[in-house]
Write a protein that holds these residues in place. Structure first.
Motif, PDB file in Angstrom:
ATOM      1  N   PHE A  58       2.529  10.953   1.289  1.00 41.64           N
ATOM      2  CA  PHE A  58       1.918  11.712  -0.045  1.00 41.64           C
ATOM      3  C   PHE A  58       0.588  12.410   0.161  1.00 41.64           C
ATOM      4  N   GLY A  59      -0.402  11.852   0.659  1.00 44.55           N
ATOM      5  CA  GLY A  59      -1.883  12.334   0.610  1.00 44.55           C
ATOM      6  C   GLY A  59      -2.588  11.402  -0.086  1.00 44.55           C
ATOM      7  N   VAL A 105      -8.055   8.271   9.695  1.00 48.46           N
ATOM      8  CA  VAL A 105      -8.797   7.570  10.856  1.00 48.46           C
ATOM      9  C   VAL A 105      -7.184   8.135  11.424  1.00 48.46           C
ATOM     10  N   TYR A 106      -6.137   7.598  10.875  1.00 46.29           N
ATOM     11  CA  TYR A 106      -4.390   7.125  10.925  1.00 46.29           C
ATOM     12  C   TYR A 106      -4.798   9.703  11.456  1.00 46.29           C
ATOM     13  N   ASN A 107      -4.397  10.041  10.891  1.00 43.36           N
ATOM     14  CA  ASN A 107      -4.656  11.720  10.571  1.00 43.36           C
ATOM     15  C   ASN A 107      -5.523  12.193  11.938  1.00 43.36           C
ATOM     16  N   ALA A 118      -6.835   2.251  12.949  1.00 49.20           N
ATOM     17  CA  ALA A 118      -7.733   3.170  11.212  1.00 49.20           C
ATOM     18  C   ALA A 118      -7.093   1.249  10.489  1.00 49.20           C
ATOM     19  N   LEU A 119      -6.194   0.787  10.500  1.00 49.78           N
ATOM     20  CA  LEU A 119      -6.178  -0.759   9.793  1.00 49.78           C
ATOM     21  C   LEU A 119      -7.763  -1.088  10.070  1.00 49.78           C
ATOM     22  N   ILE A 120      -8.244  -1.709  11.503  1.00 49.50           N
ATOM     23  CA  ILE A 120      -9.209  -2.136  12.031  1.00 49.50           C
ATOM     24  C   ILE A 120     -10.630  -1.535  10.808  1.00 49.50           C
ATOM     25  N   ALA A 121     -10.809  -0.328  10.770  1.00 47.76           N
ATOM     26  CA  ALA A 121     -11.567   0.881  10.199  1.00 47.76           C
ATOM     27  C   ALA A 121     -11.714   0.682   8.486  1.00 47.76           C
TER      28      ALA A 121
END
Length: 194
Positions: A58-59, A105-107, A118-121
């Motif tokens: 949902f953002g 990052v995932y986007n 993304a999870l590492i970031a």
């Protein structure tokens, strides 16, 4: 008219989902536990995972709302030793600085590898930001409000590695969920953006 009905239906779905994910996050927050070798005031919980799911579908505002509601519920249910929700504010900020970088990052890279990056970031940014916030604001607040001795010397040997480890644990658990949920998350994210 049809478009308006579809949008209203999506809003209701988003509100209900945010409420459910906030409840799950609150319950996960109650299942906190300390890690050996770290000070006993540092606890791990996995309540940021539902907030991350809300953020991906949902953002960012939805994820922030889940973080907010779980902390409000927890504060109402358990209170705070200081009378002021210092720990809850710290948990809220930690959640936000974990979920937002992960989301952005995932986007950019919508693959499993992208989610890993993304999870590492998110984990790295959370660990650094929470170290700085603990040094300048959170630990001094406990010193003033609770009369604790100055604990800022614990930031590098305890708080930084604790948050790195917590981020790694949340990332591993989320990746196990994400592998099974990726198609579902992408489907609902596509509907949301349509």
């Amino acid at each position: 008219m049809k478009k308006m009905k579809k949008k209203r239906k999506m809003n209701v779905r988003a509100y209900v989902s945010i409420g459910m994910l906030s409840s799950i996050a609150y319950l996960l927050m109650l299942l906190n536990f300390p890690l050996p070798l770290f000070p006993n005031f540092l606890f791990v919980d996995f309540s940021d995972i539902p907030a991350l799911i809300a953020t991906l579908i949902f953002g960012p505002v939805a994820g922030i709302l889940v973080e907010f509601f779980k902390n409000v519920l927890n504060y109402i249910a358990t209170g705070s030793q200081t009378g002021i929700p210092v720990g809850h504010i710290a948990n809220f900020v930690a959640g936000i600085v974990f979920i937002l970088p992960t989301y952005f990052v995932y986007n950019r890279i919508k693959t499993r590898k992208g989610m890993t990056i993304a999870l590492i970031a998110g984990s790295g940014i959370m660990a650094v930001m929470m170290s700085l916030l603990n040094y300048f604001f959170i630990l001094p607040a406990y010193t003033v409000l609770m009369g604790f001795p100055d604990m800022r010397h614990l930031v590098v040997p305890a708080i930084l590695p604790f948050n790195i480890l917590k981020g790694a644990m949340m990332s591993v658990i989320f990746m196990l969920l994400f592998i099974r949920m990726q198609a579902w998350i992408n489907k609902y994210t596509t509907i949301k953006s349509a």
